[in-house]
Design a protein around this motif. Structure first.
Motif, PDB file in Angstrom:
ATOM      1  N   GLU A 151       6.866  15.644 -10.204  1.00  0.00           N
ATOM      2  CA  GLU A 151       6.880  16.593  -9.107  1.00  0.00           C
ATOM      3  C   GLU A 151       6.377  15.601  -7.790  1.00  0.00           C
ATOM      4  O   GLU A 151       5.640  14.580  -8.010  1.00  0.00           O
ATOM      5  N   TRP A 152       6.666  15.760  -6.522  1.00  0.00           N
ATOM      6  CA  TRP A 152       6.157  15.020  -5.286  1.00  0.00           C
ATOM      7  C   TRP A 152       6.169  15.718  -4.240  1.00  0.00           C
ATOM      8  O   TRP A 152       6.982  15.602  -3.364  1.00  0.00           O
ATOM      9  N   PRO A 153       4.986  16.622  -4.206  1.00  0.00           N
ATOM     10  CA  PRO A 153       4.871  17.458  -2.950  1.00  0.00           C
ATOM     11  C   PRO A 153       4.177  16.563  -1.904  1.00  0.00           C
ATOM     12  O   PRO A 153       3.550  15.921  -2.128  1.00  0.00           O
ATOM     13  N   GLY A 154       4.942  16.895  -0.834  1.00  0.00           N
ATOM     14  CA  GLY A 154       4.303  15.985   0.207  1.00  0.00           C
ATOM     15  C   GLY A 154       5.296  14.767   0.833  1.00  0.00           C
ATOM     16  O   GLY A 154       6.453  14.930   0.619  1.00  0.00           O
ATOM     17  N   SER A 155       4.511  13.979   1.320  1.00  0.00           N
ATOM     18  CA  SER A 155       5.463  12.700   1.930  1.00  0.00           C
ATOM     19  C   SER A 155       4.961  11.314   1.329  1.00  0.00           C
ATOM     20  O   SER A 155       4.141  11.360   0.821  1.00  0.00           O
ATOM     21  N   VAL A 156       5.739  10.624   1.562  1.00  0.00           N
ATOM     22  CA  VAL A 156       5.077   9.082   1.276  1.00  0.00           C
ATOM     23  C   VAL A 156       5.281   7.842   2.399  1.00  0.00           C
ATOM     24  O   VAL A 156       5.921   8.203   3.367  1.00  0.00           O
ATOM     25  N   ALA A 171       0.769  -1.019   0.014  1.00  0.00           N
ATOM     26  CA  ALA A 171       0.003   0.131  -0.166  1.00  0.00           C
ATOM     27  C   ALA A 171       0.878   1.225   0.081  1.00  0.00           C
ATOM     28  O   ALA A 171       1.685   1.202   0.816  1.00  0.00           O
ATOM     29  N   LEU A 172       0.584   2.056  -0.836  1.00  0.00           N
ATOM     30  CA  LEU A 172       1.476   3.271  -1.216  1.00  0.00           C
ATOM     31  C   LEU A 172       0.579   4.475  -0.894  1.00  0.00           C
ATOM     32  O   LEU A 172      -0.293   4.691  -1.586  1.00  0.00           O
ATOM     33  N   ALA A 173       0.909   5.511  -0.066  1.00  0.00           N
ATOM     34  CA  ALA A 173       0.065   6.697   0.184  1.00  0.00           C
ATOM     35  C   ALA A 173       0.989   7.679  -0.100  1.00  0.00           C
ATOM     36  O   ALA A 173       2.320   7.925   0.252  1.00  0.00           O
ATOM     37  N   HIS A 174       0.473   8.621  -0.965  1.00  0.00           N
ATOM     38  CA  HIS A 174       1.377   9.975  -1.309  1.00  0.00           C
ATOM     39  C   HIS A 174       0.340  10.868  -0.521  1.00  0.00           C
ATOM     40  O   HIS A 174      -0.700  11.249  -1.057  1.00  0.00           O
ATOM     41  N   LEU A 175       1.028  11.412   0.578  1.00  0.00           N
ATOM     42  CA  LEU A 175       0.421  12.613   1.373  1.00  0.00           C
ATOM     43  C   LEU A 175       0.726  13.692   0.998  1.00  0.00           C
ATOM     44  O   LEU A 175       2.048  14.302   1.138  1.00  0.00           O
ATOM     45  N   LYS A 176      -0.022  14.594   0.373  1.00  0.00           N
ATOM     46  CA  LYS A 176       0.254  15.936  -0.302  1.00  0.00           C
ATOM     47  C   LYS A 176       0.633  17.016   0.523  1.00  0.00           C
ATOM     48  O   LYS A 176       1.012  17.818   0.051  1.00  0.00           O
ATOM     49  N   ASN A 177      -0.306  16.920   1.756  1.00  0.00           N
ATOM     50  CA  ASN A 177      -0.020  18.017   2.774  1.00  0.00           C
ATOM     51  C   ASN A 177       0.198  17.599   4.114  1.00  0.00           C
ATOM     52  O   ASN A 177      -0.909  18.062   4.938  1.00  0.00           O
ATOM     53  N   PRO A 178       1.273  17.021   4.460  1.00  0.00           N
ATOM     54  CA  PRO A 178       0.998  16.183   5.810  1.00  0.00           C
ATOM     55  C   PRO A 178       1.124  17.441   6.819  1.00  0.00           C
ATOM     56  O   PRO A 178       1.680  18.346   6.713  1.00  0.00           O
ATOM     57  N   LEU A 237      -9.570   5.945   9.721  1.00  0.00           N
ATOM     58  CA  LEU A 237      -9.185   6.517   8.492  1.00  0.00           C
ATOM     59  C   LEU A 237      -9.683   7.896   8.436  1.00  0.00           C
ATOM     60  O   LEU A 237      -9.075   8.909   8.086  1.00  0.00           O
ATOM     61  N   PRO A 238     -10.825   8.389   9.025  1.00  0.00           N
ATOM     62  CA  PRO A 238     -11.204   9.677   8.966  1.00  0.00           C
ATOM     63  C   PRO A 238     -10.440  10.629   9.903  1.00  0.00           C
ATOM     64  O   PRO A 238     -10.452  11.804   9.386  1.00  0.00           O
ATOM     65  N   LEU A 239      -9.628  10.158  10.601  1.00  0.00           N
ATOM     66  CA  LEU A 239      -9.033  11.178  11.329  1.00  0.00           C
ATOM     67  C   LEU A 239      -7.738  11.738  10.444  1.00  0.00           C
ATOM     68  O   LEU A 239      -7.115  12.800  10.347  1.00  0.00           O
ATOM     69  N   ARG A 240      -7.261  10.827   9.356  1.00  0.00           N
ATOM     70  CA  ARG A 240      -6.344  11.252   8.534  1.00  0.00           C
ATOM     71  C   ARG A 240      -7.082  12.032   7.227  1.00  0.00           C
ATOM     72  O   ARG A 240      -6.388  12.976   6.849  1.00  0.00           O
ATOM     73  N   LEU A 241      -8.156  11.542   6.978  1.00  0.00           N
ATOM     74  CA  LEU A 241      -8.817  12.060   5.629  1.00  0.00           C
ATOM     75  C   LEU A 241      -8.987  13.582   6.092  1.00  0.00           C
ATOM     76  O   LEU A 241      -9.301  14.340   5.116  1.00  0.00           O
ATOM     77  N   ALA A 242      -9.578  13.746   7.298  1.00  0.00           N
ATOM     78  CA  ALA A 242     -10.027  15.205   7.571  1.00  0.00           C
ATOM     79  C   ALA A 242      -8.796  16.201   7.627  1.00  0.00           C
ATOM     80  O   ALA A 242      -9.236  17.526   7.660  1.00  0.00           O
ATOM     81  N   HIS A 243      -7.629  15.682   7.641  1.00  0.00           N
ATOM     82  CA  HIS A 243      -6.577  16.711   7.549  1.00  0.00           C
ATOM     83  C   HIS A 243      -5.542  16.456   6.721  1.00  0.00           C
ATOM     84  O   HIS A 243      -4.635  17.583   6.521  1.00  0.00           O
ATOM     85  N   ILE A 244      -5.271  15.387   5.913  1.00  0.00           N
ATOM     86  CA  ILE A 244      -4.086  15.306   5.128  1.00  0.00           C
ATOM     87  C   ILE A 244      -4.760  14.798   3.561  1.00  0.00           C
ATOM     88  O   ILE A 244      -5.688  13.775   3.619  1.00  0.00           O
ATOM     89  N   ASP A 245      -4.582  15.477   2.584  1.00  0.00           N
ATOM     90  CA  ASP A 245      -5.220  15.023   1.300  1.00  0.00           C
ATOM     91  C   ASP A 245      -3.897  13.992   0.743  1.00  0.00           C
ATOM     92  O   ASP A 245      -2.898  14.397   0.890  1.00  0.00           O
TER      93      ASP A 245
END
Length: 113
Positions: free
Chosen positions: A49-54, A5-12, A78-86
């Motif tokens: 481009e890779w804004p954010g984190s992985v 599972a790979l998550a690209h977190l754009k605005n951690p 999951l909602p804890l993350r989705l509410a704050h990080i795209d």
């Protein structure tokens, strides 16, 4: 076959919800044999481009990865993350032991003929 599972977190961001999510996520993965391979490292971008984190997670197989993502325990946090990080999250299979990219190249070459 191992799956990832790979998550690209754009605005951690860091806040109480994210700390709670991080505290609880491993317990959601344990029943499915999941483990972290990377969690927010500094990335060096060589192409695009890779804004954010992985974040990179490993599971014994794709069924385990899917079951984890759909599990009530993970769905609860999951909602804890989705509410704050795209971000974007994908699940995918790895390659089997002994994988040789030259075999894939030969198959592709034959398709071009």
């Amino acid at each position: 076959m191992t799956a990832y599972a790979l998550a690209h977190l754009k605005n951690p961001t860091t806040n109480a919800d994210i700390v709670d999510y991080i505290t609880r996520i491993q317990d959601t993965m344990d029943p499915f044999g999941g483990r972290f391979l990377a969690h927010g490292p500094k990335v060096e971008v060589y192409e695009g481009e890779w804004p954010g984190s992985v974040v990179l997670l490993e599971f014994p197989d794709a069924d385990a990865a899917r079951a984890w993502y759909a599990s009530p325990a993970y769905r609860e946090i999951l909602p804890l993350r989705l509410a704050h990080i795209d971000g974007d999250t994908i699940l995918f299979d790895g390659v089997p032991p002994g994988y040789d990219p030259r075999v894939t190249a030969e198959k592709l070459r034959s398709q071009l003929s």
